[in-house]
Design a protein around this motif. Structure first.
Motif, PDB file in Angstrom:
ATOM      1  N   ASP A 118       0.831  -1.208   0.000  1.00 62.84           N
ATOM      2  CA  ASP A 118       0.000   0.000   0.000  1.00 62.84           C
ATOM      3  C   ASP A 118       0.862   1.253   0.000  1.00 62.84           C
ATOM      4  OD1 ASP A 118      -2.326  -1.470  -0.037  1.00 62.84           O
ATOM      5  OD2 ASP A 118      -2.574  -1.455   2.150  1.00 62.84           O
ATOM      6  N   ARG A 119       2.015   1.184   0.652  1.00 62.21           N
ATOM      7  CA  ARG A 119       2.942   2.321   0.700  1.00 62.21           C
ATOM      8  C   ARG A 119       3.464   2.665  -0.697  1.00 62.21           C
ATOM      9  NH1 ARG A 119       8.349   2.461   4.477  1.00 62.21           N
ATOM     10  NH2 ARG A 119       9.058   4.499   3.792  1.00 62.21           N
ATOM     11  N   THR A 120       3.854   1.647  -1.453  1.00 61.09           N
ATOM     12  CA  THR A 120       4.331   1.864  -2.822  1.00 61.09           C
ATOM     13  C   THR A 120       3.208   2.413  -3.691  1.00 61.09           C
ATOM     14  OG1 THR A 120       5.890   0.038  -2.581  1.00 61.09           O
ATOM     15  CG2 THR A 120       5.368   0.730  -4.822  1.00 61.09           C
ATOM     16  N   LEU A 121       2.032   1.850  -3.547  1.00 53.06           N
ATOM     17  CA  LEU A 121       0.876   2.306  -4.317  1.00 53.06           C
ATOM     18  C   LEU A 121       0.568   3.772  -4.026  1.00 53.06           C
ATOM     19  CD1 LEU A 121      -1.033   0.997  -6.333  1.00 53.06           C
ATOM     20  CD2 LEU A 121      -2.533   0.405  -4.454  1.00 53.06           C
ATOM     21  N   LYS A 122       0.637   4.145  -2.772  1.00 54.67           N
ATOM     22  CA  LYS A 122       0.383   5.530  -2.375  1.00 54.67           C
ATOM     23  C   LYS A 122       1.437   6.474  -2.976  1.00 54.67           C
ATOM     24  CE  LYS A 122      -0.298   8.493   1.614  1.00 54.67           C
ATOM     25  NZ  LYS A 122      -0.227   8.620   3.062  1.00 54.67           N
ATOM     26  N   ALA A 123       2.700   6.055  -2.953  1.00 53.39           N
ATOM     27  CA  ALA A 123       3.778   6.865  -3.532  1.00 53.39           C
ATOM     28  C   ALA A 123       3.579   7.036  -5.036  1.00 53.39           C
ATOM     29  CB  ALA A 123       5.128   6.228  -3.236  1.00 53.39           C
TER      30      ALA A 123
END
Length: 190
Positions: free
Chosen positions: A69-74
Motif C-alpha cells: 500500500d505504501r508503494t501504491l500511495k507513492a
C-alpha cells in the motif's frame, strides 16, 4: 475439420485464429483508457481505476499487481514511478479487471434478448500462396445468438475456453466451417 491446420502458413497463407480475432474485437468494444501505460497520465488513470474500491483492489491483486500500500500511495502521489515490469503488471491487471467489470453489460448487448448479433468473418489472406494451392474461401456472415461461453471465457482470460467456444459457434457455417479456423478479422458491433 478444425485442428487440421497444424501447419498453418506453410504455403504462405496469413491470418490469425478466429478466437483471437474475437478477443481483439471484444477488447475494442470494452473500451477503456486510451492513454498508453508508459505515459504518467496513463498509469495514474489505471491505478485510480484499480484502487477506487476494495473489490477493485482485490481483483487487481488477483490479476498480479502485488505491491504494498505504501508503494501504491507513492505512485498515486507522484513521488515515485513504477518500473517497466510494474507498468506491465499495472496494464495487465487493468485489462483483467476491466474485462470482468464490462463482461455482464457486453453480454447483454451481444445477446440482444435472444436476437443475437451479426458477425462477419473475413477469410485468411492467400495472396502469397501459389495459385494451384489456393482454396476457395469467401467472406461469411452469421448471426450468433448465444455469447455466454465466448464472453465468459474472454472475461476470465481463458484462451483455450474461448477457442473451444468459438469453434462450437462457427459450426453453424456448415460443412466448410473448418476453413474459418484462421481468418484475417472478425467483425461485429454491440
Amino acid at each position: 475439420m478444425p485442428e487440421k491446420n497444424l501447419d498453418f502458413g506453410k504455403f504462405g497463407a496469413q491470418g490469425i485464429r478466429g478466437s483471437d480475432a474475437v478477443a481483439r474485437k471484444l477488447d475494442e468494444l470494452a473500451g477503456g483508457i486510451a492513454t498508453p501505460v508508459t505515459v504518467k497520465r496513463g498509469w495514474i488513470a489505471r491505478l485510480h481505476y484499480l484502487t477506487k474500491s476494495g473489490k477493485s483492489r482485490q481483483a487487481a491483486k488477483e490479476a498480479g499487481l502485488t505491491v504494498t500500500d505504501r508503494t501504491l500511495k507513492a505512485w498515486l502521489e507522484g513521488k515515485r514511478s513504477p518500473s517497466k515490469a510494474n507498468l506491465a503488471k499495472i496494464d495487465a491487471a487493468y485489462r483483467a479487471v476491466r474485462r470482468q467489470n464490462v463482461a455482464r453489460h457486453l453480454l447483454k448487448r451481444l445477446n440482444r434478448e435472444g436476437r443475437g448479433t451479426r458477425v462477419e468473418i473475413h477469410p485468411l489472406n492467400q495472396s502469397q500462396v501459389p495459385r494451384p494451392l489456393q482454396r476457395v474461401v469467401e467472406y461469411r456472415s452469421m448471426n450468433v445468438r448465444r455469447w455466454d461461453r465466448i464472453v465468459g471465457a474472454w472475461a476470465a482470460g481463458d484462451h483455450q475456453g474461448l477457442d473451444a467456444a468459438w469453434d462450437d459457434t462457427i459450426v453453424d457455417l456448415g460443412s466448410q466451417w473448418g476453413q474459418y479456423e484462421y481468418c484475417t478479422s472478425v467483425g461485429f458491433a454491440a
